[in-house]
Scaffold this motif. Structure first.
Motif, PDB file in Angstrom:
ATOM      1  N   MET A 257       0.865  -1.175   0.000  1.00 46.77           N
ATOM      2  CA  MET A 257       0.000   0.000   0.000  1.00 46.77           C
ATOM      3  C   MET A 257       0.904   1.229   0.000  1.00 46.77           C
ATOM      4  SD  MET A 257      -2.980   1.308   2.614  1.00 46.77           S
ATOM      5  CE  MET A 257      -1.898   1.767   3.959  1.00 46.77           C
ATOM      6  N   SER A 258       0.669   2.114  -0.963  1.00 44.24           N
ATOM      7  CA  SER A 258       1.452   3.345  -1.074  1.00 44.24           C
ATOM      8  C   SER A 258       0.526   4.544  -0.950  1.00 44.24           C
ATOM      9  CB  SER A 258       2.187   3.409  -2.414  1.00 44.24           C
ATOM     10  OG  SER A 258       3.104   2.363  -2.520  1.00 44.24           O
ATOM     11  N   HIS A 259       1.022   5.572  -0.278  1.00 46.50           N
ATOM     12  CA  HIS A 259       0.287   6.835  -0.173  1.00 46.50           C
ATOM     13  C   HIS A 259       1.144   7.907  -0.831  1.00 46.50           C
ATOM     14  CE1 HIS A 259      -2.374   9.881   1.320  1.00 46.50           C
ATOM     15  NE2 HIS A 259      -1.368  10.502   1.893  1.00 46.50           N
ATOM     16  N   GLN A 260       0.595   8.581  -1.829  1.00 48.74           N
ATOM     17  CA  GLN A 260       1.315   9.568  -2.627  1.00 48.74           C
ATOM     18  C   GLN A 260       2.625   8.972  -3.175  1.00 48.74           C
ATOM     19  OE1 GLN A 260       1.651  12.965  -0.012  1.00 48.74           O
ATOM     20  NE2 GLN A 260      -0.408  13.652  -0.543  1.00 48.74           N
TER      21      GLN A 260
ATOM     22  N   LYS B 260      -5.644  -0.636   6.853  1.00 51.76           N
ATOM     23  CA  LYS B 260      -6.467   0.447   7.408  1.00 51.76           C
ATOM     24  C   LYS B 260      -6.054   1.743   6.732  1.00 51.76           C
ATOM     25  CE  LYS B 260      -7.466  -1.707  11.721  1.00 51.76           C
ATOM     26  NZ  LYS B 260      -8.029  -1.492  13.014  1.00 51.76           N
ATOM     27  N   LEU B 261      -7.056   2.491   6.311  1.00 52.08           N
ATOM     28  CA  LEU B 261      -6.798   3.722   5.573  1.00 52.08           C
ATOM     29  C   LEU B 261      -7.896   4.729   5.874  1.00 52.08           C
ATOM     30  CD1 LEU B 261      -5.085   5.114   3.327  1.00 52.08           C
ATOM     31  CD2 LEU B 261      -6.636   4.064   1.685  1.00 52.08           C
ATOM     32  N   GLU B 262      -7.501   5.957   6.141  1.00 53.33           N
ATOM     33  CA  GLU B 262      -8.475   7.020   6.397  1.00 53.33           C
ATOM     34  C   GLU B 262      -9.155   7.395   5.084  1.00 53.33           C
ATOM     35  OE1 GLU B 262      -5.811   9.852   8.083  1.00 53.33           O
ATOM     36  OE2 GLU B 262      -5.171   8.373   9.557  1.00 53.33           O
TER      37      GLU B 262
ATOM     38  N   THR C 271      -3.978   7.042  -2.629  1.00 50.79           N
ATOM     39  CA  THR C 271      -3.420   5.759  -2.199  1.00 50.79           C
ATOM     40  C   THR C 271      -3.583   4.723  -3.308  1.00 50.79           C
ATOM     41  OG1 THR C 271      -3.928   6.267   0.105  1.00 50.79           O
ATOM     42  CG2 THR C 271      -3.585   3.956  -0.428  1.00 50.79           C
ATOM     43  N   SER C 272      -2.639   3.810  -3.389  1.00 46.73           N
ATOM     44  CA  SER C 272      -2.720   2.711  -4.357  1.00 46.73           C
ATOM     45  C   SER C 272      -2.245   1.427  -3.692  1.00 46.73           C
ATOM     46  CB  SER C 272      -1.869   3.007  -5.591  1.00 46.73           C
ATOM     47  OG  SER C 272      -0.508   3.084  -5.229  1.00 46.73           O
ATOM     48  N   ILE C 273      -2.637   0.319  -4.291  1.00 50.99           N
ATOM     49  CA  ILE C 273      -2.209  -1.004  -3.840  1.00 50.99           C
ATOM     50  C   ILE C 273      -1.530  -1.683  -5.027  1.00 50.99           C
ATOM     51  CG2 ILE C 273      -2.940  -3.275  -3.008  1.00 50.99           C
ATOM     52  CD1 ILE C 273      -3.586  -1.228  -0.930  1.00 50.99           C
ATOM     53  N   ALA C 274      -0.270  -2.068  -4.850  1.00 52.25           N
ATOM     54  CA  ALA C 274       0.462  -2.804  -5.881  1.00 52.25           C
ATOM     55  C   ALA C 274       0.524  -4.271  -5.483  1.00 52.25           C
ATOM     56  CB  ALA C 274       1.867  -2.239  -6.049  1.00 52.25           C
ATOM     57  N   VAL C 275       0.114  -5.144  -6.382  1.00 50.18           N
ATOM     58  CA  VAL C 275       0.193  -6.587  -6.188  1.00 50.18           C
ATOM     59  C   VAL C 275       1.276  -7.081  -7.141  1.00 50.18           C
ATOM     60  CG1 VAL C 275      -1.056  -8.772  -6.263  1.00 50.18           C
ATOM     61  CG2 VAL C 275      -2.258  -6.660  -5.608  1.00 50.18           C
ATOM     62  N   VAL C 276       2.378  -7.566  -6.585  1.00 46.20           N
ATOM     63  CA  VAL C 276       3.549  -7.932  -7.371  1.00 46.20           C
ATOM     64  C   VAL C 276       3.830  -9.418  -7.198  1.00 46.20           C
ATOM     65  CG1 VAL C 276       5.990  -7.468  -7.775  1.00 46.20           C
ATOM     66  CG2 VAL C 276       4.485  -5.614  -7.051  1.00 46.20           C
ATOM     67  N   VAL C 277       3.860 -10.161  -8.305  1.00 48.56           N
ATOM     68  CA  VAL C 277       4.171 -11.592  -8.270  1.00 48.56           C
ATOM     69  C   VAL C 277       5.656 -11.742  -8.571  1.00 48.56           C
ATOM     70  CG1 VAL C 277       3.654 -13.872  -9.233  1.00 48.56           C
ATOM     71  CG2 VAL C 277       1.839 -12.138  -9.058  1.00 48.56           C
ATOM     72  N   MET C 278       6.347 -12.452  -7.677  1.00 51.34           N
ATOM     73  CA  MET C 278       7.796 -12.600  -7.784  1.00 51.34           C
ATOM     74  C   MET C 278       8.178 -14.072  -7.858  1.00 51.34           C
ATOM     75  SD  MET C 278       8.710  -9.387  -7.389  1.00 51.34           S
ATOM     76  CE  MET C 278      10.422  -9.363  -6.948  1.00 51.34           C
ATOM     77  N   LYS C 279       9.240 -14.352  -8.591  1.00 51.44           N
ATOM     78  CA  LYS C 279       9.853 -15.680  -8.550  1.00 51.44           C
ATOM     79  C   LYS C 279      10.769 -15.657  -7.336  1.00 51.44           C
ATOM     80  CE  LYS C 279      12.990 -18.817 -10.840  1.00 51.44           C
ATOM     81  NZ  LYS C 279      14.042 -18.920 -11.836  1.00 51.44           N
ATOM     82  N   TYR C 280      10.480 -16.505  -6.376  1.00 49.29           N
ATOM     83  CA  TYR C 280      11.239 -16.524  -5.129  1.00 49.29           C
ATOM     84  C   TYR C 280      12.649 -17.047  -5.368  1.00 49.29           C
ATOM     85  CZ  TYR C 280      12.823 -17.914  -0.517  1.00 49.29           C
ATOM     86  OH  TYR C 280      13.566 -18.076   0.625  1.00 49.29           O
ATOM     87  N   GLU C 281      13.613 -16.323  -4.860  1.00 47.09           N
ATOM     88  CA  GLU C 281      15.019 -16.729  -4.883  1.00 47.09           C
ATOM     89  C   GLU C 281      15.518 -16.713  -3.448  1.00 47.09           C
ATOM     90  OE1 GLU C 281      16.798 -17.739  -7.413  1.00 47.09           O
ATOM     91  OE2 GLU C 281      15.517 -17.174  -9.076  1.00 47.09           O
TER      92      GLU C 281
ATOM     93  N   PRO D  29       5.723   3.956  -0.362  1.00 44.98           N
ATOM     94  CA  PRO D  29       5.261   2.732   0.314  1.00 44.98           C
ATOM     95  C   PRO D  29       5.004   2.986   1.800  1.00 44.98           C
ATOM     96  CG  PRO D  29       7.180   2.294  -1.043  1.00 44.98           C
ATOM     97  CD  PRO D  29       7.015   3.777  -1.011  1.00 44.98           C
ATOM     98  N   VAL D  30       3.824   2.545   2.253  1.00 47.31           N
ATOM     99  CA  VAL D  30       3.449   2.714   3.654  1.00 47.31           C
ATOM    100  C   VAL D  30       3.483   1.377   4.374  1.00 47.31           C
ATOM    101  CG1 VAL D  30       1.575   3.418   5.200  1.00 47.31           C
ATOM    102  CG2 VAL D  30       1.994   4.698   3.103  1.00 47.31           C
ATOM    103  N   LYS D  31       2.968   0.341   3.718  1.00 43.06           N
ATOM    104  CA  LYS D  31       2.874  -0.981   4.334  1.00 43.06           C
ATOM    105  C   LYS D  31       3.031  -2.043   3.259  1.00 43.06           C
ATOM    106  CE  LYS D  31       1.431  -3.368   8.041  1.00 43.06           C
ATOM    107  NZ  LYS D  31       2.021  -3.343   9.333  1.00 43.06           N
TER     108      LYS D  31
END
Length: 162
Positions: A66-69, A96-98, A105-115, A72-74
């Motif tokens: 979760m990013s605000h402006q 939780k967000l006011e 605010t935005s939410i990034a969902v990132v799929v990663m190949k685990y190393e 990254p916040v969380k």
């Protein structure tokens, strides 16, 4: 796409079985290297290949930030799904967000190949959900539905981009 770029690409055709619970199970794949492409005069090509079982199994993880402006916040992370080309993540995350911060605010969902450490995880793809400032199309619609129904769990499928 330039011819040089075309020659470096490969199409992957995947065949799935969808069971009665709408779970997609990979049956097999066919790879077609575009450098082998020979079009007929009508612009079509027909090729035959045997179906291959998937051999390149990977370990993946999803990071939700979760990013605000644009800061990254969380960040939260799923568990690692091992030995799967088509992993399923049955985890949910709450942030939780006011209300007055929804539009920035935005939410990034990132799929990663685990190393495993010390190597860094590698990006497979991502999707960003947020207001008009951050998202368009289906991603914006999903954000609007989530913000309008804050007490409900809203699920949608999205295509990943790199």
């Amino acid at each position: 796409i330039s011819m040089r770029s075309l020659e470096e690409r490969t199409l992957k055709f995947s065949l799935y079985d969808v069971d009665r619970h709408k779970k997609h199970n990979v049956i097999g794949h066919v790879l077609y290297h575009l450098r082998d492409l020979e079009l007929a005069k009508d612009g079509r090509t027909i090729f035959k290949r045997d179906l291959e079982k998937e051999v390149n199994e990977v370990h993946s993880v999803v990071k939700v930030t979760m990013s605000h402006q644009n800061k990254p916040v969380k960040t939260k992370k799923t568990g690692v799904v091992k030995r799967s080309r088509d992993p399923a993540y049955n985890e949910s995350f709450s942030f939780k967000l006011e209300a007055d911060k929804l539009s920035t605010t935005s939410i990034a969902v990132v799929v990663m190949k685990y190393e495993p450490p010390p190597k860094a995880d590698k990006l497979i793809g991502r999707v960003v959900l947020g207001s008009y400032m951050f998202a368009r199309g289906k991603e914006l619609e999903h954000w609007n539905e989530m913000t309008a129904n804050q007490k409900e769990q809203i699920q949608q499928s999205h295509a990943l981009t790199t």
